[in-house]
Write a protein that holds these residues in place. Structure first.
Motif, mmCIF file in Angstrom:
data_model
loop_
_atom_site.group_PDB
_atom_site.id
_atom_site.type_symbol
_atom_site.label_atom_id
_atom_site.label_comp_id
_atom_site.label_asym_id
_atom_site.label_seq_id
_atom_site.Cartn_x
_atom_site.Cartn_y
_atom_site.Cartn_z
ATOM 1 N N ARG A 1 3.227 -2.510 87.637
ATOM 2 C CA ARG A 1 2.283 -2.644 87.051
ATOM 3 C C ARG A 1 0.924 -1.785 87.575
ATOM 4 O O ARG A 1 0.161 -1.007 87.399
ATOM 5 N N GLU A 2 0.758 -2.611 89.228
ATOM 6 C CA GLU A 2 -0.964 -1.843 89.552
ATOM 7 C C GLU A 2 0.286 -0.268 89.965
ATOM 8 O O GLU A 2 -1.053 0.674 89.777
ATOM 9 N N GLU A 3 0.916 -0.157 90.521
ATOM 10 C CA GLU A 3 1.251 1.228 90.419
ATOM 11 C C GLU A 3 1.098 2.622 89.603
ATOM 12 O O GLU A 3 0.902 3.484 89.447
ATOM 13 N N GLN A 4 1.527 1.848 87.998
ATOM 14 C CA GLN A 4 1.115 2.198 86.878
ATOM 15 C C GLN A 4 -0.532 3.272 86.783
ATOM 16 O O GLN A 4 -0.656 4.046 86.627
ATOM 17 N N PHE A 5 -1.045 2.358 87.369
ATOM 18 C CA PHE A 5 -2.576 1.935 87.041
ATOM 19 C C PHE A 5 -2.663 3.449 88.157
ATOM 20 O O PHE A 5 -3.820 3.964 87.452
ATOM 21 N N ARG A 6 -2.266 3.253 89.118
ATOM 22 C CA ARG A 6 -2.845 3.861 90.004
ATOM 23 C C ARG A 6 -3.051 5.337 89.775
ATOM 24 O O ARG A 6 -3.661 6.167 89.960
ATOM 25 N N ARG B 1 0.637 17.335 77.802
ATOM 26 C CA ARG B 1 2.273 16.899 77.338
ATOM 27 C C ARG B 1 2.760 16.292 78.222
ATOM 28 O O ARG B 1 3.505 15.316 77.697
ATOM 29 N N ASP B 2 2.122 16.057 79.586
ATOM 30 C CA ASP B 2 3.313 15.177 80.320
ATOM 31 C C ASP B 2 2.005 13.685 80.454
ATOM 32 O O ASP B 2 1.971 13.143 81.023
ATOM 33 N N LEU B 3 1.541 13.125 79.505
ATOM 34 C CA LEU B 3 0.431 12.218 79.872
ATOM 35 C C LEU B 3 1.056 11.425 78.860
ATOM 36 O O LEU B 3 2.155 10.873 78.451
ATOM 37 N N SER B 4 0.910 9.727 79.819
ATOM 38 C CA SER B 4 2.031 8.380 79.757
ATOM 39 C C SER B 4 0.784 7.603 79.215
ATOM 40 O O SER B 4 0.931 6.447 79.502
ATOM 41 N N THR B 5 0.030 8.266 78.200
ATOM 42 C CA THR B 5 -1.297 7.145 77.585
ATOM 43 C C THR B 5 -0.779 8.044 76.105
ATOM 44 O O THR B 5 -0.826 8.933 76.019
ATOM 45 N N ILE B 6 -2.060 6.790 75.316
ATOM 46 C CA ILE B 6 -2.416 7.500 73.577
ATOM 47 C C ILE B 6 -4.073 8.416 74.498
ATOM 48 O O ILE B 6 -4.929 8.556 75.128
ATOM 49 N N VAL B 7 -3.984 9.626 73.313
ATOM 50 C CA VAL B 7 -4.875 10.474 73.304
ATOM 51 C C VAL B 7 -5.416 10.089 71.608
ATOM 52 O O VAL B 7 -4.306 10.159 70.720
ATOM 53 N N SER B 8 -6.867 9.848 71.163
ATOM 54 C CA SER B 8 -7.120 9.363 70.054
ATOM 55 C C SER B 8 -8.439 10.171 69.813
ATOM 56 O O SER B 8 -8.905 10.984 70.465
ATOM 57 N N ILE B 9 -8.431 10.783 68.652
ATOM 58 C CA ILE B 9 -9.053 12.289 68.018
ATOM 59 C C ILE B 9 -9.568 11.652 66.905
ATOM 60 O O ILE B 9 -8.528 10.841 65.523
ATOM 61 N N GLU B 10 -10.432 11.724 66.534
ATOM 62 C CA GLU B 10 -12.369 11.565 66.168
ATOM 63 C C GLU B 10 -13.427 12.079 65.008
ATOM 64 O O GLU B 10 -13.568 13.184 65.963
ATOM 65 N N GLY B 11 -12.590 12.401 64.367
ATOM 66 C CA GLY B 11 -13.703 13.322 63.224
ATOM 67 C C GLY B 11 -15.375 12.637 62.435
ATOM 68 O O GLY B 11 -15.231 11.524 62.642
ATOM 69 N N HIS B 12 -16.227 12.728 62.838
ATOM 70 C CA HIS B 12 -17.721 12.873 63.039
ATOM 71 C C HIS B 12 -18.174 13.517 62.244
ATOM 72 O O HIS B 12 -18.372 14.829 61.777
ATOM 73 N N THR B 13 -19.379 12.740 61.495
ATOM 74 C CA THR B 13 -19.984 13.986 60.445
ATOM 75 C C THR B 13 -21.891 13.634 60.221
ATOM 76 O O THR B 13 -21.856 12.546 60.960
ATOM 77 N N ASP B 14 -22.377 14.487 60.080
ATOM 78 C CA ASP B 14 -23.990 13.911 59.972
ATOM 79 C C ASP B 14 -24.207 13.249 58.641
ATOM 80 O O ASP B 14 -23.254 13.118 58.041
ATOM 81 N N THR C 1 -10.620 11.581 72.798
ATOM 82 C CA THR C 1 -10.519 10.615 73.921
ATOM 83 C C THR C 1 -8.637 10.200 74.210
ATOM 84 O O THR C 1 -7.955 9.949 73.882
ATOM 85 N N VAL C 2 -8.671 10.742 75.684
ATOM 86 C CA VAL C 2 -7.453 10.129 76.289
ATOM 87 C C VAL C 2 -7.543 8.639 76.788
ATOM 88 O O VAL C 2 -8.629 8.404 77.485
ATOM 89 N N LEU C 3 -7.264 7.678 76.633
ATOM 90 C CA LEU C 3 -8.309 6.364 77.093
ATOM 91 C C LEU C 3 -7.019 6.115 77.550
ATOM 92 O O LEU C 3 -6.157 5.852 78.407
ATOM 93 N N ARG C 4 -7.762 5.054 78.559
ATOM 94 C CA ARG C 4 -7.766 4.430 79.440
ATOM 95 C C ARG C 4 -6.982 3.292 79.631
ATOM 96 O O ARG C 4 -7.543 1.937 79.591
ATOM 97 N N GLN C 5 -4.995 3.332 79.216
ATOM 98 C CA GLN C 5 -4.810 2.275 78.577
ATOM 99 C C GLN C 5 -3.431 2.505 78.982
ATOM 100 O O GLN C 5 -2.705 3.831 79.443
#
Length: 268
Positions: free
Chosen positions: A107-112, A180-193, A261-265
């Protein structure tokens, strides 16, 4: 009444008046005794005090105490009271390098590895923005949640629309190559005024518009770049999460955005 009786009465009356002197004398005597005792207690035998002090000092120095480097009773510099056997000291010293050299857990290796990956992603995107003069359209930040990439709605969409502009394709393709090769989740959020959609808009409200804009970016990554859908999530937040002041034109423009956002998890 006879003369003898009158004399006896006078004598008895005088004795009665002088009885208070007996009580007063007793009080003075008790006070004198009290002050004598107090005076005697105030004169401490310095010789006996030194003997007691030295005896206690020797006792504390010779006993096993949990305190180290403490001060003695005479307030001189303390000595190390607790002595650790040489064998135990050598054992601790020998064990220290072993704990430092212990291999990291999986787990520590994965986090690093992920932290290195995110830092590299941040650096690449920053250089891309600078090289293409996109500082006013794309903003990147390293937040506790992850690497946040904010794209202005003017860069991605026409006013009030959710279809992507053709000019946005090169930048989104560049991001796709990094995701493409990320090992985490990418979150896409839409916002308006907070300005309601127009009467002729094809969208019911800002909730629908913000969700459709986030979905358009997601569709580009999935359909155009063939990225793995398991690595993405999307949402629309309308005007509920502003970053600017909706009472000004500049603030409203800042609020109309898509955040990637490329999530830190770590993946389970």
């Amino acid at each position: 009444m006879s003369r003898r009786s009158r004399r006896r009465g006078k004598r008895e009356s005088g004795d009665h008046r002088d009885r208070w002197m007996i009580t007063y004398a007793d009080l003075i005597t008790l006070l004198l005794i009290f002050f004598v005792i107090m005076y005697a207690m105030s004169n401490l035998d310095s010789g006996k005090y030194d003997v007691v002090t030295q005896s206690l000092q020797n006792t504390f120095n010779q006993s096993d105490s949990i305190l180290e480097l403490g001060n003695g009773m005479d307030e001189t510099a303390g000595q190390t009271i607790t002595e650790v056997p040489p064998s135990e000291t050598q054992g601790e010293d020998a064990a220290a390098p072993e704990s430092e050299d212990q291999p990291l857990t999986e787990r520590e290796e994965q986090f690093r590895s992920q932290e290195e990956e995110l830092q590299n992603l941040f650096n690449v995107i920053t250089r891309y923005i600078e090289d293409n003069n996109l500082e006013n359209q794309i903003f990147v930040a390293d937040n506790p949640q992850g690497i946040s990439i904010t794209l202005s709605d003017r860069f991605l969409f026409d006013q009030g629309q959710a279809a992507l502009k053709s000019d946005a394709a090169p930048t989104l393709s560049k991001l796709a190559s990094l995701f493409r090769d990320l090992s985490t989740i990418v979150s896409i959020e839409g916002h308006t005024d907070n300005v309601p959609v127009g009467a002729n808009s094809s969208y019911k409200d800002n909730w629908e518009l913000s969700g459709e804009r986030a979905l358009s970016v997601l569709r580009f990554f999935l359909d155009k770049e063939n990225l793995d859908p398991d690595g993405f999530q999307y949402a629309g937040y309308a005007d509920t999460r502003p970053t600017g002041d909706n009472t000004t034109a500049a603030g409203r423009q800042k609020n109309r955005r898509v955040e990637i956002t490329v999530l830190r998890q770590l993946q389970p």
